[in-house]
Design a protein around this motif. Structure first.
Motif, short mmCIF file in Angstrom:
data_model
loop_
_atom_site.label_atom_id
_atom_site.label_comp_id
_atom_site.label_asym_id
_atom_site.label_seq_id
_atom_site.Cartn_x
_atom_site.Cartn_y
_atom_site.Cartn_z
N GLY A 58 8.06 4.88 15.83
CA GLY A 58 7.75 4.23 14.57
C GLY A 58 8.70 4.66 13.47
N GLY A 59 8.76 3.87 12.41
CA GLY A 59 9.65 4.16 11.30
C GLY A 59 9.03 5.06 10.24
N HIS A 60 9.90 5.57 9.37
CA HIS A 60 9.49 6.39 8.23
C HIS A 60 9.71 5.55 6.97
N PHE A 61 8.65 5.38 6.19
CA PHE A 61 8.73 4.53 5.01
C PHE A 61 8.07 5.21 3.82
N HIS A 62 8.51 4.82 2.63
CA HIS A 62 7.84 5.22 1.40
C HIS A 62 7.59 3.95 0.60
N VAL A 63 6.34 3.74 0.20
CA VAL A 63 6.00 2.55 -0.57
C VAL A 63 5.50 2.95 -1.95
N THR A 64 5.89 2.16 -2.94
CA THR A 64 5.36 2.27 -4.29
C THR A 64 4.71 0.93 -4.61
N LEU A 65 3.45 0.98 -5.00
CA LEU A 65 2.70 -0.21 -5.35
C LEU A 65 2.10 -0.04 -6.74
N ILE A 66 2.19 -1.07 -7.54
CA ILE A 66 1.49 -1.10 -8.82
C ILE A 66 0.55 -2.29 -8.77
N SER A 67 -0.75 -2.00 -8.79
CA SER A 67 -1.74 -3.06 -8.64
C SER A 67 -3.01 -2.73 -9.43
N THR A 68 -3.61 -3.77 -9.97
CA THR A 68 -4.89 -3.60 -10.67
C THR A 68 -6.00 -3.21 -9.69
N GLN A 69 -5.80 -3.44 -8.41
CA GLN A 69 -6.82 -3.10 -7.42
C GLN A 69 -7.03 -1.60 -7.27
N PHE A 70 -6.14 -0.79 -7.84
CA PHE A 70 -6.30 0.65 -7.78
C PHE A 70 -7.10 1.21 -8.96
N GLU A 71 -7.44 0.34 -9.92
CA GLU A 71 -8.22 0.78 -11.08
C GLU A 71 -9.54 1.41 -10.63
N GLY A 72 -9.86 2.57 -11.17
CA GLY A 72 -11.11 3.23 -10.87
C GLY A 72 -11.18 3.90 -9.50
N LYS A 73 -10.07 3.91 -8.78
CA LYS A 73 -10.04 4.50 -7.44
C LYS A 73 -9.34 5.86 -7.49
N SER A 74 -9.85 6.79 -6.69
CA SER A 74 -9.20 8.10 -6.57
C SER A 74 -7.92 7.95 -5.74
N LEU A 75 -7.10 8.97 -5.75
CA LEU A 75 -5.87 8.97 -4.96
C LEU A 75 -6.18 8.75 -3.48
N VAL A 76 -7.19 9.44 -2.97
CA VAL A 76 -7.57 9.29 -1.56
C VAL A 76 -8.02 7.86 -1.27
N GLN A 77 -8.82 7.28 -2.15
CA GLN A 77 -9.29 5.91 -1.96
C GLN A 77 -8.12 4.93 -1.96
N ARG A 78 -7.16 5.15 -2.83
CA ARG A 78 -5.99 4.27 -2.90
C ARG A 78 -5.21 4.32 -1.59
N HIS A 79 -5.00 5.54 -1.08
CA HIS A 79 -4.27 5.69 0.17
C HIS A 79 -5.04 5.05 1.32
N GLN A 80 -6.36 5.21 1.33
CA GLN A 80 -7.17 4.59 2.37
C GLN A 80 -7.03 3.07 2.35
N LEU A 81 -6.99 2.48 1.16
CA LEU A 81 -6.82 1.04 1.04
C LEU A 81 -5.49 0.58 1.62
N VAL A 82 -4.43 1.35 1.36
CA VAL A 82 -3.11 1.00 1.89
C VAL A 82 -3.11 1.12 3.41
N TYR A 83 -3.68 2.21 3.94
CA TYR A 83 -3.75 2.38 5.40
C TYR A 83 -4.55 1.24 6.03
N GLN A 84 -5.64 0.84 5.41
CA GLN A 84 -6.44 -0.26 5.94
C GLN A 84 -5.64 -1.56 5.95
#
Length: 87
Positions: A37-63
């Motif tokens: 598999g590849g190695h990637f770094h993503v930067t996202l700016i989204s209103t969907q992260f409002e009110g979410k903890s860092l862990v919750q944000r990462h979980q959303l991306v993994y999902q």
């Protein structure tokens, strides 16, 4: 191409104001533990992260990336921000 596939999935799920994907795969090819598999770094700016903890944000991306995390992505760095955090 995997980076394009990542972009497509993240754009569909997050409708980001900004998305940046950096592919670091070439720098990590053949290292111990990497089975393809590849190695990637993503930067996202989204209103969907409002009110979410860092862990919750990462979980959303993994999902959002789902099965890609099993085969296509070996390592993923995530910078998930709200629009107000980017100003």
């Amino acid at each position: 191409m995997t980076a394009d596939h990542i972009r497509q999935k993240l754009e569909e799920d997050f409708k980001p104001e900004l998305i940046e994907i950096i592919d670091h795969s070439a720098a990590h090819a053949g290292h111990a533990g990497n089975k393809g598999g590849g190695h990637f770094h993503v930067t996202l700016i989204s209103t969907q992260f409002e009110g979410k903890s860092l862990v919750q944000r990462h979980q959303l991306v993994y999902q959002a990336l789902g099965d890609m995390m099993k085969d296509e992505i070996h390592a993923l760095g995530i910078n998930a921000l709200t629009p107000s955090e980017n100003s």
